[in-house]
Design a protein around this motif. Sequence first.
Motif, PDB file in Angstrom:
ATOM      1  N   GLY A 107      38.107  52.952   4.557  1.00 14.18           N
ATOM      2  CA  GLY A 107      38.859  51.718   4.746  1.00 14.18           C
ATOM      3  C   GLY A 107      39.277  51.094   3.423  1.00 14.18           C
ATOM      4  N   TYR A 132      35.285  40.528   1.144  1.00 13.07           N
ATOM      5  CA  TYR A 132      35.245  41.850   0.519  1.00 13.07           C
ATOM      6  C   TYR A 132      36.118  41.789  -0.750  1.00 13.07           C
ATOM      7  CZ  TYR A 132      35.540  46.994   0.489  1.00 13.07           C
ATOM      8  OH  TYR A 132      35.468  48.315   0.158  1.00 13.07           O
ATOM      9  N   TYR A 135      40.099  42.829  -1.403  1.00 15.65           N
ATOM     10  CA  TYR A 135      41.313  42.125  -0.947  1.00 15.65           C
ATOM     11  C   TYR A 135      42.014  41.440  -2.129  1.00 15.65           C
ATOM     12  CZ  TYR A 135      38.697  42.293   3.506  1.00 15.65           C
ATOM     13  OH  TYR A 135      37.960  42.688   4.587  1.00 15.65           O
TER      14      TYR A 135
HETATM   15  C1  LIG Z   1      34.682  44.308   4.862  1.00 18.96           C
HETATM   16  C2  LIG Z   1      34.745  45.702   4.404  1.00 18.96           C
HETATM   17  N1  LIG Z   1      35.910  46.347   4.412  1.00 18.96           N
HETATM   18  C3  LIG Z   1      36.027  47.614   4.021  1.00 18.96           C
HETATM   19  C4  LIG Z   1      34.921  48.307   3.595  1.00 18.96           C
HETATM   20  C5  LIG Z   1      35.153  49.722   3.142  1.00 18.96           C
HETATM   21  O1  LIG Z   1      34.478  50.639   3.834  1.00 18.96           O
HETATM   22  P1  LIG Z   1      34.842  52.190   3.722  1.00 18.96           P
HETATM   23  O2  LIG Z   1      35.787  52.361   2.577  1.00 18.96           O
HETATM   24  O3  LIG Z   1      33.554  52.857   3.498  1.00 18.96           O
HETATM   25  O4  LIG Z   1      35.490  52.528   5.023  1.00 18.96           O
HETATM   26  C6  LIG Z   1      33.676  47.698   3.547  1.00 18.96           C
HETATM   27  C7  LIG Z   1      32.509  48.406   3.044  1.00 18.96           C
HETATM   28  O5  LIG Z   1      31.447  47.890   2.842  1.00 18.96           O
HETATM   29  C8  LIG Z   1      33.587  46.359   3.974  1.00 18.96           C
HETATM   30  O6  LIG Z   1      32.429  45.694   3.975  1.00 18.96           O
END
Ligand SMILES: Cc1ncc(COP(=O)(O)O)c(C=O)c1O
Length: 397
Positions: A107, A132, A135
């Motif tokens: 993500g 996070y 952003y």
């Molecule tokens: C709010 C949020 N968004 C995105 C992520 C990204 O996760 P990933 O790149 O492992 O899918 C995290 C990871 O901790 C998160 O807490």
Amino acid sequence: MVLEINLEYAERVKQLPIYIFVEIEQLIAEGRKKGIDFIPLGIGDPDLPTPELIVREMNEQAQVPNNQNYPSSMGEEFFREAVANWNKKRYGVDLNPETEVSHVMGGKEGVANIARVFVNPGDVVLCPNPGYPVYANGATKLCDGMPYLMPLKKENGFLPDLGEIDKKYLKKAKLMYLNYPNNPTGAIASMEFLKEVSDYAEDYNFIIIYDNPYSEFTFEDYIAPSILQINNNHVEINSASKMFNMTGFRCGWVAGNAEVIKGLRKVKSQIDSGGPIFIQKAVAKGLRLYQSEKKPDIIVKSIKIYEKRRNVLVEGLNEIGWKTDLPKATFYIWTKIPEKFGDLTCMEFVKKLIEIGVIITPGTGFGKYGEGFVRFALTQPVERIKEALERINKLLI
Ligand SMILES: Cc1ncc(COP(=O)(O)O)c(C=O)c1O
């Protein structure tokens, strides 16, 4: 001859904040040398293993020669289909896998690369704070955009107060990042709120990037919604990281508005070559376990473990006089610094806990509006959480 090269970072890199955890990591390293037995409740990385069924699938698929080639950066067809079917089963949302889904390598990559599609220098991106950090930083600042911080306050259930957003900035807003179930606060958002914010986005002409990696990380009978159930002009990001304890596999997806997906694919095709096909196969296998909004057994099993830990930690903190709310989702406990230490910054308080071998995260690690709070991650077994409580109790007496 030694060439003298004047190395100067680009302004956009210079303005990135210093990583707050560097100082914490140093203190931990020093503590280890002194023999402190640390209980790590800081980082949001599941300690439970990836389900066997998924690992087995990955192992088998890795042996198939065709799965060893370059993947497509937008994701293989079977993967996009699995994501579309999952959205249908899980949320009742119809998506065209041809045009409305893209693979991302976690993500985080989706969060950052979507900004590249839209943000011109000076454009505004609405970012929750605490939130996070990607952003505001990896997404907005690295595109020379301007993060507008939306404070998430306890009295508002850690939802942004839309009426408080300065209209001057709203007019220049291209995107809004939203994330419920929320990291770091553990807050959730109702369908009514999502509808309100979606209408607001239409009024002011910006897209919501709904970052939903904790969609399955919910307790008791709470089921988290998708922004796509309200309006599929927005996009939603999700990933296998928290859903299947697969943080290290780096596999996620973005779904929704076809124009946004088209732009994201265009950007990605110039940057990456996609995620390993055998990992996409393994994640697709997990996603296909869904028959409805009900979580499959492999997920229920790990959520039950986190639920027990959540109860032990929150009940324990309250028993020792540290007033803390029970979150309905995520594996984070977000709580105000105990009254006794109310005159400390969250960083100073976290350092006190490091001295007793308990590692948690200062609220300011998620932005300035996190001051006064700390975050526990439920990534240790119950016995270790109880041990942490005993140590904290001694500090609070
Ligand atoms: C709010 C949020 N968004 C995105 C992520 C990204 O996760 P990933 O790149 O492992 O899918 C995290 C990871 O901790 C998160 O807490």
